[in-house]
Scaffold this motif. Structure first.
Motif, short mmCIF file in Angstrom:
data_model
loop_
_atom_site.label_atom_id
_atom_site.label_comp_id
_atom_site.label_asym_id
_atom_site.label_seq_id
_atom_site.Cartn_x
_atom_site.Cartn_y
_atom_site.Cartn_z
N ILE A 164 0.81 -1.30 0.37
CA ILE A 164 0.08 0.25 0.08
C ILE A 164 0.55 0.86 -0.08
O ILE A 164 1.07 2.57 -0.42
CB ILE A 164 -1.27 0.44 0.94
N GLU A 165 1.73 1.19 1.12
CA GLU A 165 2.72 2.10 0.87
C GLU A 165 3.05 2.93 -0.61
O GLU A 165 4.01 3.93 -1.17
CB GLU A 165 4.17 1.96 1.83
N TYR B 192 1.00 3.96 -3.21
CA TYR B 192 0.79 5.56 -2.06
C TYR B 192 1.98 6.36 -2.47
O TYR B 192 1.39 7.71 -3.20
CB TYR B 192 0.46 5.34 -0.44
N ARG B 193 3.06 5.71 -2.91
CA ARG B 193 3.93 6.64 -3.27
C ARG B 193 3.83 6.79 -5.28
O ARG B 193 4.61 8.08 -5.19
CB ARG B 193 5.57 6.24 -3.53
N HIS C 235 -1.57 6.18 -5.80
CA HIS C 235 -2.94 5.24 -6.42
C HIS C 235 -3.43 6.11 -4.69
O HIS C 235 -2.77 5.74 -3.81
CB HIS C 235 -2.60 4.29 -5.88
N ARG C 236 -4.67 6.39 -5.01
CA ARG C 236 -5.28 6.85 -3.77
C ARG C 236 -6.78 5.77 -4.01
O ARG C 236 -7.30 5.62 -2.36
CB ARG C 236 -6.36 8.56 -3.79
N THR D 280 -3.36 0.36 6.88
CA THR D 280 -1.75 1.61 6.06
C THR D 280 -2.25 2.27 5.47
O THR D 280 -2.24 3.50 5.34
CB THR D 280 -1.33 0.64 5.62
N MET D 281 -3.33 1.55 5.40
CA MET D 281 -4.49 2.83 4.49
C MET D 281 -5.16 3.66 5.48
O MET D 281 -5.07 4.82 5.52
CB MET D 281 -5.71 2.16 3.81
N LEU E 82 -2.36 6.43 6.26
CA LEU E 82 -2.09 7.43 5.15
C LEU E 82 -3.62 8.09 5.01
O LEU E 82 -3.66 9.20 4.13
CB LEU E 82 -2.10 6.29 3.76
N LEU F 12 -6.14 7.02 3.43
CA LEU F 12 -6.72 6.93 2.40
C LEU F 12 -8.04 6.21 3.06
O LEU F 12 -8.21 5.68 4.08
CB LEU F 12 -5.78 5.39 1.56
N CYS G 112 -1.46 12.85 -8.29
CA CYS G 112 -2.10 12.35 -6.81
C CYS G 112 -4.32 13.04 -7.45
O CYS G 112 -4.26 14.29 -7.90
CB CYS G 112 -1.81 13.41 -6.20
#
Length: 337
Positions: free
Chosen positions: A169-170, A173-174, A177-178, A203-204, A207, A209, A336
């Protein structure tokens, strides 16, 4: 005079003696001659019924594989069989349904074949918690963590599935992707898929998300066909998703075909990440970005620990094997949102 006595007098293992007495071809000529010399010297008359011979003493090491289409397990099993053969151990392999009760099967196998030990490839901890007390021979569970169960004859080697899923997921995200969807797993039991989904959710949330498991996750079995069907269902329901995380590479491979059949492209229209690092992911188009579990290390540590427990009564061992995120070609960057 028993087969154990022949093994002791000849200097060879029970497995080698059994193969000689049953005329198996995979025995060296020197071993065959020595065992047969002891047989003749002692006047031993082996029963021609091989099953009866095996029942006189503990027989093969049993390997129980949970799921017939899991290519990671196929790779681990191949290494296990090679390592046990090098140690002159007989191997009995059984493939079980993905949703089967592997411990119940093992309990019955103890009564029928008297295996000297078990290697479980995959496992539901609830099954172990409920029934494993009936098994007294040394056992090793691969790809799930048995430490919390506290059984003195059960070791385990696993990947940190929660951390690995979080790393996926990280990574997405980098790359911007959301809106991320998840494919695969069985959430009704204590299997590895539940740990992976927990890593996604944690993790979401960290972050910031959005993730609604009811809409962004489609459970399915670990197969290409199931991955295909799950991906179609999820993408038709949630067309705004920009990335998919499949909880197994075989699921991801099926999902990639579904994406193509929906008129989309990987990674231009939708990115996808798998989990396991099986060899097939290096040859699909595009090559699949995935979490690699170290199949060679899992097999080696599992076999080594089981043999030590069988021959030297070692206490249980619990280890977490490192994972790696293999960045290939199936993830693209998006602005983003």
């Amino acid at each position: 005079m028993t087969i154990k006595d022949i093994a002791r007098l000849s200097g060879y293992s029970l497995g080698t003696v059994s193969r000689v007495l049953n005329n198996h071809p995979d025995v060296s000529q020197a071993a065959r001659e020595r065992v047969m010399a002891v047989v003749q010297e002692q006047g031993f008359e082996p029963n021609t019924n091989a099953r009866h011979l095996k029942l006189q003493a503990q027989s093969a090491i049993a390997v129980l594989v949970k799921g017939s289409q899991n290519l990671l397990f196929a790779g681990i099993l191949e290494r296990i069989q090679s390592l046990l053969q090098d140690s002159e151990e007989e191997v009995y392999v059984a493939y079980l349904d993905e949703d089967a009760d592997e411990v119940q099967y093992a309990v019955q196998l103890v009564k029928l074949r008297r295996p000297k030990g078990f290697l479980f490839l995959g496992g539901d901890l609830e099954c172990f918690r409920r029934e494993f007390h009936q098994i007294t021979v040394p056992c090793v569970l691969l790809t799930n963590d048995a430490q919390s169960l506290g059984f003195g004859n059960l070791s385990s080697f696993t990947t940190d599935d929660t951390a690995a899923a979080g790393a996926v997921i990280e990574y997405l995200y980098r790359h911007g992707h959301r809106r991320i969807g998840v494919l695969g797993g069985n959430l009704a039991s204590e299997q590895i898929s539940l740990k992976r989904l927990r890593g996604v959710q944690n993790t979401m949330q960290r972050l910031g998300l959005p993730f609604d498991a009811r809409s962004q996750h489609v459970p399915c079995r670990f197969s290409m066909a199931e991955g295909y069907a799950a991906a179609r269902r999820l993408l038709e329901r949630e067309p705004e998703l920009t990335a998919l995380f499949a909880l197994g590479d075989v699921i991801a491979l099926g999902a990639m075909r579904a994406i193509y059949d929906l008129g989309l492209r990987v990674p231009e229209d939708i990115s996808i990440v798998g989990y396991d690092g099986i060899n097939e992911t290096r040859f699909c188009i595009p090559r699949l970005t995935t979490i690699r579990q170290d199949a060679a290390q899992l097999a080696a540590r599992g076999v080594q620990t089981l043999l030590q427990a069988i021959h030297y009564k070692h206490p249980p061992v619990y280890e977490t094997i490192d994972f790696a995120l293999l960045e290939h070609e199936s993830v693209g960057s998006v602005e983003c949102q």
